[in-house]
Structures are given as C-alpha cells and as structure tokens.
Scaffold this active site. Structure first.
Site, PDB file in Angstrom:
ATOM      1  N   HIS A   1       0.794  -1.224   0.000  1.00 42.68           N
ATOM      2  CA  HIS A   1       0.000   0.000   0.000  1.00 42.68           C
ATOM      3  C   HIS A   1       0.825   1.271   0.000  1.00 42.68           C
ATOM      4  O   HIS A   1       0.259   2.353   0.171  1.00 42.68           O
ATOM      5  CB  HIS A   1      -0.922   0.031   1.232  1.00 42.68           C
ATOM      6  CG  HIS A   1      -2.152  -0.788   1.101  1.00 42.68           C
ATOM      7  ND1 HIS A   1      -3.261  -0.374   0.397  1.00 42.68           N
ATOM      8  CD2 HIS A   1      -2.455  -2.011   1.582  1.00 42.68           C
ATOM      9  CE1 HIS A   1      -4.200  -1.298   0.468  1.00 42.68           C
ATOM     10  NE2 HIS A   1      -3.735  -2.308   1.173  1.00 42.68           N
TER      11      HIS A   1
ATOM     12  N   LYS B   1      -8.169  14.259   4.520  1.00 50.42           N
ATOM     13  CA  LYS B   1      -7.342  13.059   4.501  1.00 50.42           C
ATOM     14  C   LYS B   1      -6.304  13.192   5.604  1.00 50.42           C
ATOM     15  O   LYS B   1      -6.153  14.260   6.208  1.00 50.42           O
ATOM     16  CB  LYS B   1      -6.665  12.856   3.144  1.00 50.42           C
ATOM     17  CG  LYS B   1      -5.848  14.038   2.646  1.00 50.42           C
ATOM     18  CD  LYS B   1      -5.316  13.763   1.249  1.00 50.42           C
ATOM     19  CE  LYS B   1      -6.422  13.779   0.216  1.00 50.42           C
ATOM     20  NZ  LYS B   1      -6.248  12.803  -0.838  1.00 50.42           N
ATOM     21  N   ARG B   2      -5.627  12.101   5.881  1.00 51.94           N
ATOM     22  CA  ARG B   2      -4.555  12.120   6.874  1.00 51.94           C
ATOM     23  C   ARG B   2      -3.571  13.243   6.557  1.00 51.94           C
ATOM     24  O   ARG B   2      -3.225  13.474   5.403  1.00 51.94           O
ATOM     25  CB  ARG B   2      -3.862  10.750   6.846  1.00 51.94           C
ATOM     26  CG  ARG B   2      -2.731  10.557   7.803  1.00 51.94           C
ATOM     27  CD  ARG B   2      -2.371   9.067   7.873  1.00 51.94           C
ATOM     28  NE  ARG B   2      -2.119   8.495   6.557  1.00 51.94           N
ATOM     29  CZ  ARG B   2      -0.921   8.415   6.010  1.00 51.94           C
ATOM     30  NH1 ARG B   2       0.144   8.872   6.651  1.00 51.94           N
ATOM     31  NH2 ARG B   2      -0.758   7.855   4.824  1.00 51.94           N
TER      32      ARG B   2
ATOM     33  N   LYS C   1       1.010  14.484   1.025  1.00 52.17           N
ATOM     34  CA  LYS C   1      -0.355  14.784   0.574  1.00 52.17           C
ATOM     35  C   LYS C   1      -0.552  16.276   0.301  1.00 52.17           C
ATOM     36  O   LYS C   1      -1.538  16.683  -0.284  1.00 52.17           O
ATOM     37  CB  LYS C   1      -1.373  14.276   1.602  1.00 52.17           C
ATOM     38  CG  LYS C   1      -1.379  12.750   1.709  1.00 52.17           C
ATOM     39  CD  LYS C   1      -2.357  12.254   2.766  1.00 52.17           C
ATOM     40  CE  LYS C   1      -2.298  10.745   2.934  1.00 52.17           C
ATOM     41  NZ  LYS C   1      -2.863   9.994   1.789  1.00 52.17           N
TER      42      LYS C   1
ATOM     43  N   THR D   1      -8.482   6.586  -1.935  1.00 53.82           N
ATOM     44  CA  THR D   1      -9.888   6.220  -2.163  1.00 53.82           C
ATOM     45  C   THR D   1     -10.812   7.410  -1.925  1.00 53.82           C
ATOM     46  O   THR D   1     -11.949   7.404  -2.383  1.00 53.82           O
ATOM     47  CB  THR D   1     -10.319   5.049  -1.259  1.00 53.82           C
ATOM     48  OG1 THR D   1     -10.025   5.358   0.104  1.00 53.82           O
ATOM     49  CG2 THR D   1      -9.622   3.764  -1.662  1.00 53.82           C
TER      50      THR D   1
ATOM     51  N   LYS E   1     -14.556   8.583  -3.634  1.00 54.51           N
ATOM     52  CA  LYS E   1     -15.770   8.960  -2.897  1.00 54.51           C
ATOM     53  C   LYS E   1     -16.271  10.330  -3.322  1.00 54.51           C
ATOM     54  O   LYS E   1     -17.478  10.547  -3.475  1.00 54.51           O
ATOM     55  CB  LYS E   1     -15.480   8.944  -1.387  1.00 54.51           C
ATOM     56  CG  LYS E   1     -15.174   7.556  -0.849  1.00 54.51           C
ATOM     57  CD  LYS E   1     -14.463   7.618   0.495  1.00 54.51           C
ATOM     58  CE  LYS E   1     -13.834   6.272   0.829  1.00 54.51           C
ATOM     59  NZ  LYS E   1     -12.844   6.346   1.919  1.00 54.51           N
TER      60      LYS E   1
END
Length: 837
Positions: A362, A553-554, A559, A661, A665
C-alpha cells in the site's frame, strides 16, 4: 396464516414487538424508565437478531460445503457506524423507520447515540471495511481479522490552532454489534528462549519457552451483504493476561504489582498505533502485530481442522490476504505453527505457506515499509527470528543460483538489512512468502515492479499484479447521499447499487435541463447540511453559493495540504493588494489527523488554522474566502463532507500516493477533481475524461528527473513574485504575530530541501485553480461535468476490485445462502448436529 418469528421477521408489526421485547428483557426497562441509550441498544439488538439468523445460516453453509474461505488480515478496519449500513443491507431500513415512528421514536435521533468504532486511521482501514462489505455482497466466504482496540484512533480537538489528542474511548457504553467468543480463546507467546532437540527418528524439533503468555479473546462483528442472505464475520482480538490477579502478591501489600500482568497484557490491544518514537512504543507495535496475527492463524487452523485430518488441502481451502506489511509476521508464524506445533517437514510447510498467502503493498514511501531491529525481534520473538534466518538462508541460495555474480541483488533482496543495526525487512518477507503481490493502482504497481521492488519483479515476474482499489457504493452513495441515490434510481433503476457500471446510464440525462436543475438542487442541500454542521462545530458561517473546495485526509507532507494553504495565501494576498478584485467566492475545507509524533504535520495543522483565523476575520476579504478545519475527521463526518464537495483536492506529489480512495468517494458524489497524475487519479482521469478533470503538476518521471539533476527550490522562490510573497508571509510571522518564528521549520523544510516539490508545482497549481474558478462560473457546464464524473466512476467499486481478487488471486467462488421459512418445528435445538461438529 403465516407467522413471523420475533427475532427474524421483518414486517413493521414484528419489528415493533421485537423492539419492545429487547427493551424490556435485555435492557430491563420499559417506556417509563427507558433513556435514549436504552432505546438505541434495544434497536441495535433488534437488528442484530436478524444478522445472527443469517450469520448462522452462512456458517452452516460454509461448514457443510467445506468451501474455500478468504481470511483478510488487517491492522485497521475503519468500519464507521453500523446501524444504518446494516438496515440498508438487510433491506429493513423503511420498515424499521416506520416501526419506530409508530412507537413515537425517531430513527435519526437514535442513530446519533451510536459510537463510531475507532479501529483505523485512514485509507488502509477504510479500504478493509469496504472490502468486507463487498465480500459479503458478492457472497464470497470470508472472515476479516484485526484488533479490538479499546481506545481507537485518538479524538482530535483544536486549541488555539494546535492539534491536541484525547483518548477515543469508543467502548465506554458497550458495543451491541459484537459477540464475545471466549470459548475460542488462544494463547500467544512472547520473549523467552528456544531449545532444539533431535528425536529418535532423527527429526529436528524446536521448543519455545516464552517469558510471557497472553491470551486473545475474539469478538465477532457481523458483516451483511446487500440484498442477499450472506453475513460474514469481522473477528477482532482483545488481549488479556493468563493470570489477571496475583492474590499472593496482593496479600503481601504489593497492590499495583498484583495486577501488573493484566496491565502488561491488555496494553497490547489498548490503543491503535501507539507512538513508536520510543523503544517502548516500537516494542508495543510489534507486539500488537504479532498478537493479532498469531491469534488469527491459530483460529484459521482450528477452522480448517474441523473438516480435515491433514494439512494436504490447506492451501486449497484457505486464502490469506496480508493488508500491507503489518501482518507480514504471519509468514513466519504459519511456518512456526506448522513445523513446531503440527510437526510438518520444512519443505511441506513452506510450500503450504507460499501457496496460502498473498500480499497487498500500500505504499511507495520507503519509511513506511516496516523494518524491525534484529535485537528487538529476537528479544520478543526468538523463534520467529530463527525461522526468518532460515527462510533467508534458503532464499539467498536461490538468488545466488540465478544471479551468481550479482552481490547487489543479495543485498537488496535479503530479508535482513545489514548495517550499523541489522533490520528485519517485513516487505521482503511478505514478497518471498506469498504467491502473489499486488499494487493498488496501475501507476503504483508499475512503480513497484520497476523501482521499489525491481529485483523481486525481475526474479518473479508472474508474482506481481495490479488490483486498483475501490469503494463500496452502499455506504458512499446509497447511505451517505440518499437524495442523489434516489434521483439516480428514479432515472436508471437500482442495479447500480450492486453493479456500479450501470451508472453509465446517467449519460443520457447529462444535457437534460430539468435533471441538471435537480442535480444542482441536491448539491445545494448537501452543502447546506455541511454548512450547518460547520456553524455548530466551529462557529464559522459559510456561504453555500461559494465553491466548496475540500481536502480531507490524513495530514502528511506528501499529501501536500501545505500547497493548498499556499494557494489560499496567494488569493488572500491578491485581495490585500486590491480589495475590489473580482474573485470567485470559495470555502476551503480541511479535515484530517496528524500522527501524535509527526511534528511537521502538526505544524501544518497549526498553519491552516492560523491562516483561517486571519482570512475569516479580515474585513477586506468580505466573505469571498473562508477557511475551515474540521476537527476529529472520521467516517461519519466523511458521509457529510463527500456529498457537499464541489472540488476534490488530490494533490499529492506524483509517485507518492499508492492509490487513494477519497478521490473515488468525491467523484461518486459529483465533485470534480483537481489533481496530479498520482495513484488512482490517473485511472479516474482516464475514466471520466480529461476534459472533466483539472490536471496539474509534474509527472512521476519529471519528479525523478528533477531530483536526479539536483532540484533547487530557491530558484523557484527567486523567479516567482507571488510565490516569494507567500513564503515571506509565512516566514515573517504574518499569520502568527505573537510568535513570529513559529513556522520557521516549515520554511526551512521548503527552502532547503522541498522533499515533495511544492515550489516546483506551485505555479502549475495556481494556474489550474484559475481554470477551476472560471469553470465554476458556468454552472450548466459544471453540472454536466459533475454528472459525467458520477456516470463514469463505475470502475472504482470495491465490488469490482474484490471480484478481481477472487478470480486472479484467491480463486474462490460465491456461495449463495438460503434462508428457510420460519416454522415452530424448526425453531428448537437439534442435538443430532453435535455429532457433525
């Protein structure tokens, strides 16, 4: 006349009776004394009865048909609240809602009483939950295994812009969905030493003498499929001591010491992801991983041996999936169980192990590929270190045979990393011990094959596959966005719920003016719901006519929440330079948790909140910009956020995100994506069309080339006046005048290294955001793009992903479950079945 059993019937009158009975006989209350908590628990037990009925029938079918079963091992299962999901999948949402209404109660009010299980941190755990839903919906025999964390991922709260953490005591009021199974307790060993012997037949045996023994107690959570009778199980393990209380020590006056074994043991399942910045934290992380893996493998063997006397058919009846490297110790543990406990020869045990396990990678971040020091590993799991050394010895021999003059391959592929402190490489162990390794998006898999695991791919090219991630449409559209789900069903029918490709039928309505109007109306309603929540939770009033620009998100540097903040500061600087500038109104919404020990991520949270405080209170802005940080982001909040978003921020540095993901969504709920060619963004853009996706930034190849030629962030700073002003604003203390040097660490990171190339991508991002603003002005075309995103997102259903796993990796088939009609004759216990157990 047909009679329904009060525990299994689904008519309104039967549900009313069952609810009243559970309130009276399980909660011990009547309507005179019952609280909302009692009503919620009675409702949960009413729903659980219907789940248990189907679960028993499912277990019977699997047992009598001796089916091959998938066992999904994951350190996280971010399952979210279960009430509404269970009602929808069982098909009793409307009957139960009416039954409660007839009793003077509101389903929505009772659902608000449900605690959210804190069993995961982010995408990894949510993916596992989506997969469990799809496994049941596709009628695949399966069981999930994880840890029943007493305290899940922390509860985040913001004080003066800083993240603080409180314990997430999600079990404080009990969990009506779980079923304790103390009769399936298993023993787990830690520490101690091993002793080798040779028996009379010349067979080599090793016995492990542990320093500590812990017991694992399973708790089962039923997982129903949608529109069928299958109910699989998520089995979560809780740790307890072999001896909870030492009476002799207590009588000697050592009261704390008397319960020390209990404290030590229960710490293992106490908290999700303890801070591993300390040696004690690292040890506890490894204990957690081994604990749940050992419990699970012992349980899997127990289940297998109910129908078999030997292990000859084990790999034909058992498929074990490792969800990332956390459960990779399972390779060595299955070998230990087969060799030491069941006395199989090494070659037979290794063949079974390799044919049983498959491994999902992952991450592309080197630091996330787990390594454990040999010292810690040997102290905690001495027998497993011996087994890993033996696996490595044999594997290095294979490498030498195939590549006799290539020492670099021995070094890169060894299970043991040499150096100052030897490390056990868990990803290498997972690859060597599995028959299949898969990435989770096309780009991710290609990078695995040709960069991160290039040597393994060269040696085992047939072992690597891609399985692009997906999400369950039941939770992320049907449940979280009922108005949009109803509109879609009205137009194309309901087959999309179990076959998301049917959303393609929406393309026939993409230019229908009435359909577009209703589509926009639903989006505005969803935005109003989120705006109301923001006002209640943070006191910030946002305008639903503005573009809702969302990044949830985290919190992690790759990111690039920081790049998003730099865009906000750019717009703010433009307003300050010219207060009358024409600017499309935007509401910037952030959400996510920073790991407690991740300093830089916590600084980014502080910066977001500092910028928000400045922007939201500046009279010159005149409401054209608003910035909101949603604290304690979780699944339930996601169900509110995704349907309300206009723009989905998927802006990680190319080559860093495995899949993602959240991007799926957002798109499923009609948000448009601004993103890089990273992770699953690449495939989403291919599916929805380049014209319906806002692309910016360096490609993975360009990032690699820039690094190899010596990336100089200062050059970008010096050459771009707006970027220079943004950096200078942050550095000068403009957003924290009381502590001018507060964000110095952020600036130093950007200017000295800029690991994730924010400065290189800055202007691409700013220009792309200009295109977003222009596009949003044309609401007709924006709505058209939104509809097409939903219509073409069908590939990203977790049903599709799971079916590919079933076909290409696990080689399992659906097993439909039949329910017998209720009869009084069949309602009793059949003791004759005991002989067949």
């Amino acid at each position: 006349m047909y009679f329904e059993d009060d525990r299994t019937g689904i008519s309104i009158e039967t549900l009313k009776r069952a609810f009243a009975d559970n309130l009276y006989y399980i909660q011990g209350k009547d309507e005179l004394f019952a609280t909302f908590y009692d009503y919620y628990m009675a409702l949960a037990y009413t729903v659980r009865d219907r789940l248990i009925h189907r679960r028993i029938k499912t277990a019977q079918a699997y047992f009598f048909q001796d089916v091959k079963t998938v066992y999904y091992l994951s350190a996280e299962f971010l399952i979210g609240r279960l009430m509404i999901n269970n009602l929808i999948n069982l098909g009793i949402y409307e009957p139960l809602k009416h039954a409660l209404k007839n009793s003077g109660l509101s389903l929505d009010e009772l659902v608000d009483r449900e605690e959210e299980p804190g069993l995961g941190n982010g995408g990894l755990g949510r993916l596992a939950a989506c997969f469990m839903d799809s496994l049941s919906t596709l009628e695949i025999p399966a069981m999930g295994y994880g840890i029943r964390y007493e305290f899940g991922i922390f509860r985040q709260f913001i004080v003066d812009g800083w993240q603080h953490e409180n314990p997430d005591n999600w079990l404080r009021s009990g969990n009506p969905w779980e079923i304790p199974r103390p009769d399936y307790n298993v023993e787990v060993k830690f520490g101690g030493h091993t002793e080798a012997t040779v028996d009379d037949q010349g067979h080599y045996h090793v016995r492990w003498f542990p320093r500590t023994t812990v017991y694992g107690t399973p708790y089962d959570v039923p997982v129903p499929g949608y529109g069928n009778n299958t109910v699989n199980t998520l089995r979560l393990w809780s740790a307890r001591a072999g001896e909870d209380f030492n009476f002799q020590v207590f009588n000697a006056g050592e009261y704390t010491q008397a319960v020390s074994a209990k404290t030590y043991s229960e710490n293992i399942s106490k908290v999700l992801y303890p801070n591993d910045q300390t040696p004690q934290g690292k040890e506890l992380r490894l204990q957690q991983q081994y604990f749940f893996v050992s419990c699970s493998l012992q349980d899997i063997i127990r289940l297998y041996l109910r129908n078999h006397d030997t292990f000859d058919a084990f790999a034909e009846k058992v498929a074990i999936q490792l969800n990332d490297t956390h459960p990779a110790i399972g390779i060595a543990e299955l070998m230990r169980l087969l060799i030491d406990e069941h006395y199989l020869a090494w070659d037979q045990a290794w063949s079974i192990t390799q044919r049983t396990f498959a491994y999902t990678n992952h991450t592309l971040l080197v630091e996330a590929l787990e390594r454990w020091s040999v010292g810690l590993f040997g102290r905690l799991l001495p027998r497993h270190l011996e087994i890993i050394y033996e696996i490595n010895y044999r594997f290095l021999g294979e490498i030498q045979l195939k590549y006799p003059d290539d020492d670099s391959k021995l070094k890169s592929m060894s299970l043991i990393e040499e150096g100052g402190e030897k490390q056990v490489r868990m990803a290498n162990l997972a690859v060597v011990g599995s028959h299949t390794v898969n990435g989770v998006a096309k780009l991710h898999t290609e990078l695995l094959k040709h960069e991160q695991m290039r040597d393994f791919y060269e040696m085992f090219p047939g072992k690597f596959q891609n399985k692009t991630n997906g999400i369950t449409p039941r939770r992320w559209l049907l449940m979280s966005n009922p108005p949009l789900a109803n509109l879609i069903t009205e137009k194309i029918g309901d087959r999309w719920i179990t076959n998301l490709d049917h959303l393609r039928g929406l393309e026939a309505y993409v230019d229908d003016a009435d359909f577009q109007h209703r589509w926009r109306q639903i989006k505005q309603e969803r935005k109003q719901n989120l705006a109301d929540y923001i006002l209640r939770s943070s006191g910030v009033e946002v305008e639903i006519g503005s573009l809702f620009d969302v990044q949830v998100k985290r919190i992690h540097e790759y990111k690039r929440q920081l790049l998003n903040v730099m865009h906000i500061i750019t717009l703010y600087n433009r307003i300050k330079a010219n207060p009358d500038i024409a600017l499309s109104p935007r509401t910037f919404i952030f959400g996510g948790k920073a790991a407690p020990g991740y300093f830089m991520a916590k600084m980014v949270v502080k910066l977001i909140n500092s910028v928000a405080d400045m922007v939201n209170h500046d009279a010159d802005v005149r409401g054209r910009l608003k910035v909101v940080f949603l604290s304690n982001y979780n699944v339930s909040l996601g169900e509110l956020v995704y349907p309300a978003a206009d723009l989905s921020e998927q802006i990680s540095t190319a080559g860093k995100e495995a899949s993602g993901t959240g991007n799926m969504k957002f798109a499923l709920n009609g948000a448009l994506t601004i993103g890089t060619l990273d992770g699953a963004n690449v495939e989403i853009r291919e599916e929805v069309g380049a014209e319906n996706f806002f692309l910016f930034g360096l490609t993975e190849q360009e990032v690699s080339a820039m690094r190899s030629h010596g990336y100089q962030p200062w050059n970008y700073y010096a050459a771009n006046e707006e970027l220079k002003m943004v950096i200078d604003n942050i550095a000068s203390g403009y957003f924290c005048p009381r502590e001018p040097g507060l964000f110095r660490s952020i600036i130093d990171s950007l200017m000295q290294k800029d690991e994730y190339m924010l400065l290189a991508d800055y202007q691409f991002y700013i220009d792309c955001q200009e295109r977003v603003s222009q596009a949003y002005q044309d609401q007709t075309n924006w709505t058209r793009m939104s509809i097409l995103n939903v219509a073409r997102i069908g590939k990203f259903s977790s049903d599709r992903t799971i079916w590919e796993y079933c076909k290409d990796i696990w080689h399992v088939k659906p097993v439909p479950i039949d329910l017998d009609a209720y009869s009084q004759e069949g309602a009793g216990i059949r003791l004759d079945l005991l002989e067949k157990r």
